[in-house]
Design an enzyme around this catalytic site. Structure first.
Site, PDB file in Angstrom:
ATOM      1  N   SER A 209       0.853  -1.185   0.000  1.00  0.00           N
ATOM      2  CA  SER A 209       0.000   0.000   0.000  1.00  0.00           C
ATOM      3  C   SER A 209       0.889   1.236   0.000  1.00  0.00           C
ATOM      4  O   SER A 209       1.793   1.346   0.824  1.00  0.00           O
ATOM      5  CB  SER A 209      -0.861  -0.036   1.251  1.00  0.00           C
ATOM      6  N   HIS A 223      -2.051   7.197  -4.820  1.00  0.00           N
ATOM      7  CA  HIS A 223      -2.254   6.066  -3.915  1.00  0.00           C
ATOM      8  C   HIS A 223      -2.382   4.804  -4.746  1.00  0.00           C
ATOM      9  O   HIS A 223      -2.977   4.822  -5.813  1.00  0.00           O
ATOM     10  CB  HIS A 223      -3.544   6.271  -3.109  1.00  0.00           C
ATOM     11  N   ASN A 225      -2.755   0.285  -3.958  1.00  0.00           N
ATOM     12  CA  ASN A 225      -2.511  -0.878  -3.126  1.00  0.00           C
ATOM     13  C   ASN A 225      -2.947  -2.121  -3.876  1.00  0.00           C
ATOM     14  O   ASN A 225      -3.899  -2.103  -4.664  1.00  0.00           O
ATOM     15  CB  ASN A 225      -3.200  -0.755  -1.766  1.00  0.00           C
ATOM     16  N   TYR A 226      -2.209  -3.203  -3.664  1.00  0.00           N
ATOM     17  CA  TYR A 226      -2.556  -4.501  -4.245  1.00  0.00           C
ATOM     18  C   TYR A 226      -2.410  -5.545  -3.155  1.00  0.00           C
ATOM     19  O   TYR A 226      -1.468  -5.483  -2.362  1.00  0.00           O
ATOM     20  CB  TYR A 226      -1.662  -4.815  -5.458  1.00  0.00           C
ATOM     21  N   ARG A 227      -3.362  -6.472  -3.096  1.00  0.00           N
ATOM     22  CA  ARG A 227      -3.324  -7.467  -2.025  1.00  0.00           C
ATOM     23  C   ARG A 227      -3.877  -8.805  -2.509  1.00  0.00           C
ATOM     24  O   ARG A 227      -4.707  -8.854  -3.434  1.00  0.00           O
ATOM     25  CB  ARG A 227      -4.115  -6.971  -0.808  1.00  0.00           C
ATOM     26  N   GLY A 380      -6.025  -4.558  17.776  1.00  0.00           N
ATOM     27  CA  GLY A 380      -4.673  -4.971  17.424  1.00  0.00           C
ATOM     28  C   GLY A 380      -4.203  -4.429  16.082  1.00  0.00           C
ATOM     29  O   GLY A 380      -3.096  -4.729  15.648  1.00  0.00           O
ATOM     30  N   ARG A 382      -2.574  -1.883  13.488  1.00  0.00           N
ATOM     31  CA  ARG A 382      -1.419  -1.015  13.734  1.00  0.00           C
ATOM     32  C   ARG A 382      -1.738   0.387  13.209  1.00  0.00           C
ATOM     33  O   ARG A 382      -1.606   0.674  12.016  1.00  0.00           O
ATOM     34  CB  ARG A 382      -0.190  -1.583  13.032  1.00  0.00           C
TER      35      ARG A 382
END
Lengths: 422, 422
Positions: A209, A223, A225-227, A380, A382
């Site tokens: 990202s 911007h 992002n790749y997932r 949890g 981040r």
């Protein structure tokens, strides 16, 4: 399946358009300067404290890159070493490193491992190129681990530098139990037919990202992002993948509209999409316009790009190939724009307008972005990595007004009505 | 019911504490300078363009104030004219106008009308005092109406002035059909027993909402809002009020901790609460700590204050008396703090820390604040008024760090653990 090697075919295809559209300014020229091989481990500037996190991050990134990465195409290296050389405002010659790896068609390695190496390699090459453009200070490499050791991430940050107000390139690889909330969200989308009730699932996800906020108001924020996401049944001894999908996208957010920049950005994304499926770009471009919309302002966040989720309608390997190409073509889509705009002159008013636009960026990310909201509401999560996307500075004026027929108004008009750019 | 006249009893009660805690600095002294009567229509600075909205807003505010407001207590005027005189850094004597109206115990007018006049009067007196403190430019009065004519508001804004980065005092009076979503939300709270299924309801609400972000990082940001809500059955020819309640609160958000300021702010709120019910302050203080919490940062937005909603456990008139006193005592709670801190010297680092804290303020308001989220997601909501609460400028640094045992750390410690201030 169309074979798609990034350099020879891709650049041969996009370069003429690129040149016609944006490179006429003579800022870009070919050269045959000695090439820095892409396998070389990136040099660390002397004097930079090699903190443990820096060292760990570099070792992981480099080791994955060096030992496991799909092998580069020699023709690609040869071609790219001549590709981009930027004649900066101050006449400094800057050669970007566009020696990307090619996609390995023959590999039989599971996508999971290849995806992890891909995001690390893309992070490394992008950080390197942004440092070359900035030429003042290195990125801060911050490796972190989840407390339960079920994942790690590497956040690369450059802030308050000459060219970048804030640039973040973040990679994370996570696994863990799928929460009830996540499960419901997935069932309500297209994975519903594969997800059973009363079964516990684990997820695995690897993603990259990136958000880049340049200092110069003429240079656009970007911007992407790749997932890649995999689900397994917790009690399955074979840990067979139940379902998997890819998601991501890339979008541009200028404060001032340069139509040729928008056209170049979209055309590069479209070219990379078209190599895989000509239906991708129109569909993903429309998704993007719809997703990056700020209802309470009745405007889009920027001039769009592509956006997709739950992509799993063909063999995994073909989809990974698509993601791989989209990732590396980001360099071609964005770096020429920042190179072209980063030294333009601007006024105090231009900077103030950029700050107002940054405010809208914050609004979208905190109020509307599903990913940010999900991250912030997840126990949890981040926070530092999730909010890395926020600009260094932003501004909110009550009823900020702009002159009629101004450059500022020209941008707003484009944000009110979707336009075809490629 | 305890009779509660703001000045004589209230100030007589709080002043000794106030002096002991915060006024030792000799910035405050009594005087018997000629008094500007509170009924006088506020003078408009020569040279300020009297826009239509300004004129309309002023006429409405002044007319309500002049003709309908609960009558002032002569003793209050006499007392207050001597009360606050501030010896500023540059030795300019500034006399704030603390001539508030007293609460009319005898009035038989419905609360609805009295509440509308109260918020307009409080807005007027607060704007006047903030202008006296700033002494450089007047507030911008912006009167607006809903498109369906079912309500209006007056937003008073001062931004980028000498003392205030952004100060907004917003009043709105609205009515309309209660949406399904609002109805469900209410039924899930304590109004459930009075709200029937299959009945259409209309609401009426009057409220005042204020956020003040000073320029000086030593001067705290403050927020308060008070509102009165009524429900009627749409088909009831008598338009009998089915249920009604008050909500609101006040809270302080310093960037640097001055314990005596926090104590003074809380003590003033507590004194005003105690006059009505000694259980109010402890309960509302706890609510406030819980409400203004940013889970993803694990810290509170500021050092708290009071917060309450759905208050309808006793006669309406008594509750309105409580709200009335809380509203006017805001002057006493906050104005001495800004007067004391607004000319303190500060460094670039102090300003940067303030900007980081402003970022957290934005995060709370956009991610966590129920009111803001509700407003932004409501069709036809007025975005400019809803987001008036955002600071002019804010800053997000990746992993911003502060020295151990620094003043910045002292603030953070307080934001991690709730403390008793009064």
């Amino acid at each position: 399946m169309i074979r798609f090697i990034l350099p020879k075919k891709h650049f041969a295809h996009t370069l003429p358009k690129l040149r016609a559209a944006t490179l006429r300014s003579s800022r870009y020229s070919q050269s045959s300067k000695p090439n820095r091989g892409f396998l070389e481990i990136q040099g660390i500037n002397p004097g930079v404290v090699m903190s443990f996190s820096f060292a760990a991050a570099t070792i992981i990134a480099s080791a994955s890159y060096y030992f496991f990465m799909d092998k580069p195409d020699p023709a690609l290296i040869e071609y790219n070493k001549k590709l981009v050389q930027i004649d900066m405002g101050e006449r400094r010659l800057t050669e970007l490193d566009m020696n990307f790896p090619s996609f390995d068609e023959e590999s039989t390695e599971p996508i999971k491992g290849r995806m992890e190496k891909f995001v690390l390699a893309l992070q490394k090459s992008l950080v390197k190129n942004l440092e070359i453009l900035d030429n003042t200070k290195p990125f801060f490499w911050d490796r972190w681990e989840r407390e339960d050791s079920k994942g790690y991430g590497i956040s690369c940050i450059l802030q308050d530098s000459k060219i970048f107000e804030k640039a973040g390139v973040n990679v994370s690889i996570m696994q863990g139990p799928l929460s009830k909330q996540q499960l419901e969200s997935m069932k309500s989308r297209k994975q519903s037919n594969t997800i059973k009730d009363n079964v516990d699932y684990d997820f695995w996800v690897a993603g990259i990202s990136t958000v880049i906020h340049p200092v110069n108001p003429m240079a656009p924020t970007v911007h992407f992002n790749y997932r890649y996401f995999e689900l397994t049944e917790r009690d399955d001894p074979e840990q067979k993948v139940v379902t998997s999908w890819f998601g991501g996208g890339a979008d541009l957010t200028p404060s001032y509209l340069f139509e040729e920049d928008c056209a170049h950005f979209h055309q590069t994304l479209k070219d990379s999409c078209d190599k895989h499926d000509q239906s991708f770009y129109p569909k993903f471009k429309k998704n993007c316009d719809e997703y990056f919309f700020i209802p309470h302002r009745n405007e889009t966040r920027g001039i769009g790009g592509i956006f997709f989720d739950d992509l799993n309608d063909r063999p995994k390997k073909d989809l990974f190939h698509f993601i791989f190409d989209m990732g590396f073509s980001f360099h071609t889509a964005y770096l020429p724009l920042i190179a072209k705009r980063m030294n333009m002159s601007y006024t105090k008013e231009n900077k103030e307008w950029q700050q107002i636009r940054r405010g809208r960026y914050v609004e979208f990310n905190l109020v509307n972005d599903r990913g940010t909201k999900f991250g912030l509401h997840t126990k949890g999560g981040r926070t530092e990595s999730i909010l890395m996307s926020l600009p260094l500075t932003a501004r909110w004026e009550y009823k900020h007004s702009i002159p009629l027929n101004s450059s500022e108004q020209k941008l707003l008009d484009v944000l009110k009505t979707s336009r075809e750019w490629a």
